[in-house]
Scaffold this active site. Structure first.
Site, PDB file in Angstrom:
ATOM      1  N   HIS A   1       0.853  -1.183   0.000  1.00 45.38           N
ATOM      2  CA  HIS A   1       0.000   0.000   0.000  1.00 45.38           C
ATOM      3  C   HIS A   1       0.886   1.228   0.000  1.00 45.38           C
ATOM      4  O   HIS A   1       1.943   1.231   0.637  1.00 45.38           O
ATOM      5  CB  HIS A   1      -0.907   0.007   1.244  1.00 45.38           C
ATOM      6  CG  HIS A   1      -2.040   0.961   1.107  1.00 45.38           C
ATOM      7  ND1 HIS A   1      -1.923   2.298   1.413  1.00 45.38           N
ATOM      8  CD2 HIS A   1      -3.294   0.771   0.658  1.00 45.38           C
ATOM      9  CE1 HIS A   1      -3.072   2.886   1.172  1.00 45.38           C
ATOM     10  NE2 HIS A   1      -3.921   1.998   0.708  1.00 45.38           N
TER      11      HIS A   1
ATOM     12  N   ASP B   1      -8.000  -5.296   0.117  1.00 41.97           N
ATOM     13  CA  ASP B   1      -8.531  -5.966  -1.074  1.00 41.97           C
ATOM     14  C   ASP B   1      -8.235  -7.452  -1.097  1.00 41.97           C
ATOM     15  O   ASP B   1      -8.914  -8.220  -1.772  1.00 41.97           O
ATOM     16  CB  ASP B   1      -7.954  -5.324  -2.343  1.00 41.97           C
ATOM     17  CG  ASP B   1      -8.501  -3.937  -2.525  1.00 41.97           C
ATOM     18  OD1 ASP B   1      -9.654  -3.721  -2.125  1.00 41.97           O
ATOM     19  OD2 ASP B   1      -7.781  -3.072  -3.035  1.00 41.97           O
TER      20      ASP B   1
HETATM   21  N1  ACO Z   1       4.396  -7.385  -5.080  1.00 43.56           N
HETATM   22  C1  ACO Z   1       5.730  -7.412  -5.182  1.00 43.56           C
HETATM   23  N2  ACO Z   1       6.539  -6.359  -4.941  1.00 43.56           N
HETATM   24  C2  ACO Z   1       5.949  -5.204  -4.570  1.00 43.56           C
HETATM   25  C3  ACO Z   1       4.539  -5.094  -4.434  1.00 43.56           C
HETATM   26  C4  ACO Z   1       3.760  -6.228  -4.702  1.00 43.56           C
HETATM   27  N3  ACO Z   1       2.423  -6.185  -4.588  1.00 43.56           N
HETATM   28  N4  ACO Z   1       4.221  -3.824  -4.069  1.00 43.56           N
HETATM   29  C5  ACO Z   1       5.380  -3.173  -3.956  1.00 43.56           C
HETATM   30  N5  ACO Z   1       6.424  -4.002  -4.258  1.00 43.56           N
HETATM   31  C6  ACO Z   1       7.867  -3.667  -4.193  1.00 43.56           C
HETATM   32  C7  ACO Z   1       8.300  -2.798  -5.355  1.00 43.56           C
HETATM   33  O1  ACO Z   1       8.746  -3.558  -6.448  1.00 43.56           O
HETATM   34  C8  ACO Z   1       9.399  -1.990  -4.722  1.00 43.56           C
HETATM   35  O2  ACO Z   1      10.549  -2.818  -4.641  1.00 43.56           O
HETATM   36  P1  ACO Z   1      12.030  -2.156  -4.759  1.00 43.56           P
HETATM   37  O3  ACO Z   1      12.143  -1.219  -3.592  1.00 43.56           O
HETATM   38  O4  ACO Z   1      12.945  -3.319  -4.691  1.00 43.56           O
HETATM   39  O5  ACO Z   1      12.057  -1.443  -6.093  1.00 43.56           O
HETATM   40  C9  ACO Z   1       8.925  -1.756  -3.286  1.00 43.56           C
HETATM   41  O6  ACO Z   1       8.054  -2.889  -3.011  1.00 43.56           O
HETATM   42  C10 ACO Z   1       8.147  -0.469  -3.086  1.00 43.56           C
HETATM   43  O7  ACO Z   1       7.098  -0.434  -4.040  1.00 43.56           O
HETATM   44  P2  ACO Z   1       6.502   0.891  -4.689  1.00 43.56           P
HETATM   45  O8  ACO Z   1       5.932   0.560  -6.019  1.00 43.56           O
HETATM   46  O9  ACO Z   1       7.490   1.997  -4.588  1.00 43.56           O
HETATM   47  O10 ACO Z   1       5.327   1.213  -3.680  1.00 43.56           O
HETATM   48  P3  ACO Z   1       4.137   2.201  -3.954  1.00 43.56           P
HETATM   49  O11 ACO Z   1       3.799   2.798  -2.643  1.00 43.56           O
HETATM   50  O12 ACO Z   1       4.427   3.135  -5.069  1.00 43.56           O
HETATM   51  O13 ACO Z   1       2.981   1.208  -4.477  1.00 43.56           O
HETATM   52  C11 ACO Z   1       1.035  -0.134  -4.586  1.00 43.56           C
HETATM   53  C12 ACO Z   1       1.872   0.838  -3.733  1.00 43.56           C
HETATM   54  C13 ACO Z   1       0.664   0.524  -5.931  1.00 43.56           C
HETATM   55  C14 ACO Z   1      -0.276  -0.403  -3.830  1.00 43.56           C
HETATM   56  C15 ACO Z   1       1.852  -1.435  -4.800  1.00 43.56           C
HETATM   57  O14 ACO Z   1       2.192  -2.003  -3.556  1.00 43.56           O
HETATM   58  C16 ACO Z   1       1.082  -2.458  -5.658  1.00 43.56           C
HETATM   59  O15 ACO Z   1       1.112  -2.375  -6.881  1.00 43.56           O
HETATM   60  N6  ACO Z   1       0.378  -3.440  -5.009  1.00 43.56           N
HETATM   61  C17 ACO Z   1      -0.429  -4.400  -5.724  1.00 43.56           C
HETATM   62  C18 ACO Z   1      -1.731  -3.788  -6.145  1.00 43.56           C
HETATM   63  C19 ACO Z   1      -2.685  -3.607  -4.990  1.00 43.56           C
HETATM   64  O16 ACO Z   1      -2.931  -4.510  -4.201  1.00 43.56           O
HETATM   65  N7  ACO Z   1      -3.276  -2.396  -4.923  1.00 43.56           N
HETATM   66  C20 ACO Z   1      -4.281  -2.104  -3.906  1.00 43.56           C
HETATM   67  C21 ACO Z   1      -3.918  -0.914  -3.123  1.00 43.56           C
HETATM   68  S1  ACO Z   1      -5.077  -0.721  -1.811  1.00 43.56           S
HETATM   69  C22 ACO Z   1      -6.383   0.101  -2.478  1.00 43.56           C
HETATM   70  O17 ACO Z   1      -6.387   0.733  -3.505  1.00 43.56           O
HETATM   71  C23 ACO Z   1      -7.621  -0.044  -1.657  1.00 43.56           C
END
Ligand code: ACO
Length: 428
Positions: free
Chosen positions: A305, A363
């Protein structure tokens, strides 16, 4: 004494006022930065930028805390119910018994759609995604209810708000009924908000359908937990659309469109589809390896998140609700659930997920509950949209009433071609 932050650039210094927040970081007011230093700030994704002041919702991502108007979400989920929370979000305080009764009556009296809207639904292809229909129909409300589109009139703003909160369940249920070729079921005003929605989705004209109170309570919780979430992507979209003084229905339709994406509200659909694709627990390591692989765009849906870097407080309530619903329906051993439980366990013990503070989000569990209730995955995001409508409206109203708000117009750092002269086609 007013606190300030000092910024120097290019031989000039500017004192920027700091505004105090009740919870969360204070904010540096940079509005005079461009005028005084001739620079912009750069913050893609707005990770360090407050776009407004708000009194509605507060999230502490490190503590895993979510407050609606100051009240913790776990207390509200346990003791309150969705329509009371709608009142709280819209008007700022918990209602008295009389205020609540009056509010519930007003919502209930607006649940029907303009009869002509049926033809609008029928214009869609049967295989249209329900989100496409919801987005279109919410936008079209401005054509059906143009007596509540004047945003300068507080009464019209109020009527538009009540109409949207009341009609979104009907719109979502009808989008579902249309997609499966069943007749539209009219709202039943003797039922509570969540039960009425379940009834419109699952009843058919030729049989009696009784809504199970445990399922109604679970649906009410899903709505409660999704009701608002401060300045997320779809809410910011609603505010941005509203900042141009667009009508309320158009603004909420913009929010629905933004919510559709799999990185936001579409995650619950994407999460359940992923669990089904994994299929059996023995395939989990393969998917975990893919999630860690930087060359593979795959991410574990339902994990991570932007703001919660500890745990998602909604996920805990939702997990308890999932256990309750699956117990009631006697499907604790369903294969998707087995995969979900195992995936949750493995990911929570894995160094990659621990180091990045990636926990199951709301979710992850809401999809499991909705699946157990009998909703197809395509309905997950519409249900999120109908639950979030009140949050979008509360934020939109706050923005309209905020004297400091202006049309939203971000700046940019232009990195394209420098100024150059046009060359005739023969000379290229
Ligand atoms: N699976 C694997 N790796 C992940 C995931 C994931 N779901 N989410 C983040 N990471 C990793 C990234 O690759 C990154 O790794 P790095 O530091 O080695 O490059 C690190 O964790 C940080 O990730 P960011 O993308 O910078 O985090 P951000 O805060 O921008 O993204 C997000 C948040 C979009 C929710 C992301 O975690 C994601 O895509 N999750 C899956 C989709 C999801 O479940 N969305 C629902 C959100 S809740 C809602 O809307 C109610």
């Amino acid at each position: 004494m007013t606190e300030t932050a000092t910024l120097s650039y290019n031989g000039k210094t500017v004192e920027l006022p700091v505004r105090h927040s009740v919870h969360g970081p204070d904010v540096v007011d940079i509005r005079k930065l461009y005028a005084e230093l001739d620079v912009f700030t750069y913050d893609p994704g707005f990770t360090s930028t407050a776009s407004c002041s708000s009194t509605i919702t507060f999230i502490d991502g490190d503590k895993g805390e979510l407050l609606y108007r100051g009240y913790p979400i776990d207390q509200l989920a346990e003791k309150s119910h969705y329509l009371e929370i709608c009142y709280l979000l819209l008007y700022g305080e918990l209602p008295t018994a009389t205020q609540l009764e009056d509010f519930e009556n007003r919502i209930t009296r607006h649940t029907m759609l303009h009869e002509q809207m049926q033809y609008f639904f029928r214009g869609f292809r049967r295989d249209a995604h329900p989100m496409a229909i919801v987005c279109g129909v919410v936008g079209a409300m401005s054509a059906f209810y143009h007596d509540s589109t004047d945003i300068g009139d507080p009464w019209q703003r109020e009527v538009a708000s009540i109409r949207m909160i009341a009609k979104l369940p009907t719109i979502c249920a009808w989008a579902y009924k249309y997609s499966i070729g069943q007749p539209f079921i009219y709202p039943r005003n003797d039922l509570d908000y969540a039960s009425n929605f379940l009834h419109m989705c699952f009843a058919i004209p030729c049989e009696e359908y009784t809504v199970d109170p445990i399922l109604a309570r679970a649906m009410d919780r899903i709505m409660t937990l999704h009701a608002d979430h401060e300045q997320n992507a779809s809410t910011s979209t609603v505010r941005l659309a509203g900042s141009s003084e667009a009508n309320p229905f158009a603004c909420i339709a913009a929010g629905v469109a933004c919510l559709w994406g799999p990185a936001h509200g579409g995650a619950n659909q994407a999460c359940l589809e992923m669990l089904r694709e994994i299929g059996t627990p023995d395939r989990i390591p393969e998917f975990i390896a893919r999630a860690k692989d930087k060359d593979d765009p795959f991410r574990l849906m339902g994990f991570g998140h932007r703001v919660y870097k500890n745990f998602d407080p909604r996920a805990k309530v939702m997990k308890d609700s999932a256990d309750e619903v699956l117990g009631l329906l006697g499907i604790e051993n369903n294969p998707t659930l087995q995969v979900a439980k195992e995936l949750e366990k493995i990911a929570l013990e894995d160094e990659y997920f621990i180091a990045r503070k990636l926990y199951p989000n709301v979710d992850f569990y809401s999809g499991i509950i909705l699946d157990a209730m009998g909703f197809p995955t395509s309905m997950f995001t519409p249900i999120f949209a109908l639950s979030r409508t009140v949050g979008w409206i509360a934020q939109w109203k706050e923005m309209i009433e905020d004297k400091e708000q202006k049309i939203g117009r971000p700046r940019q750092s232009y990195i394209g071609a420098a100024r150059r002269d046009y060359t005739d086609v023969e000379a290229r």
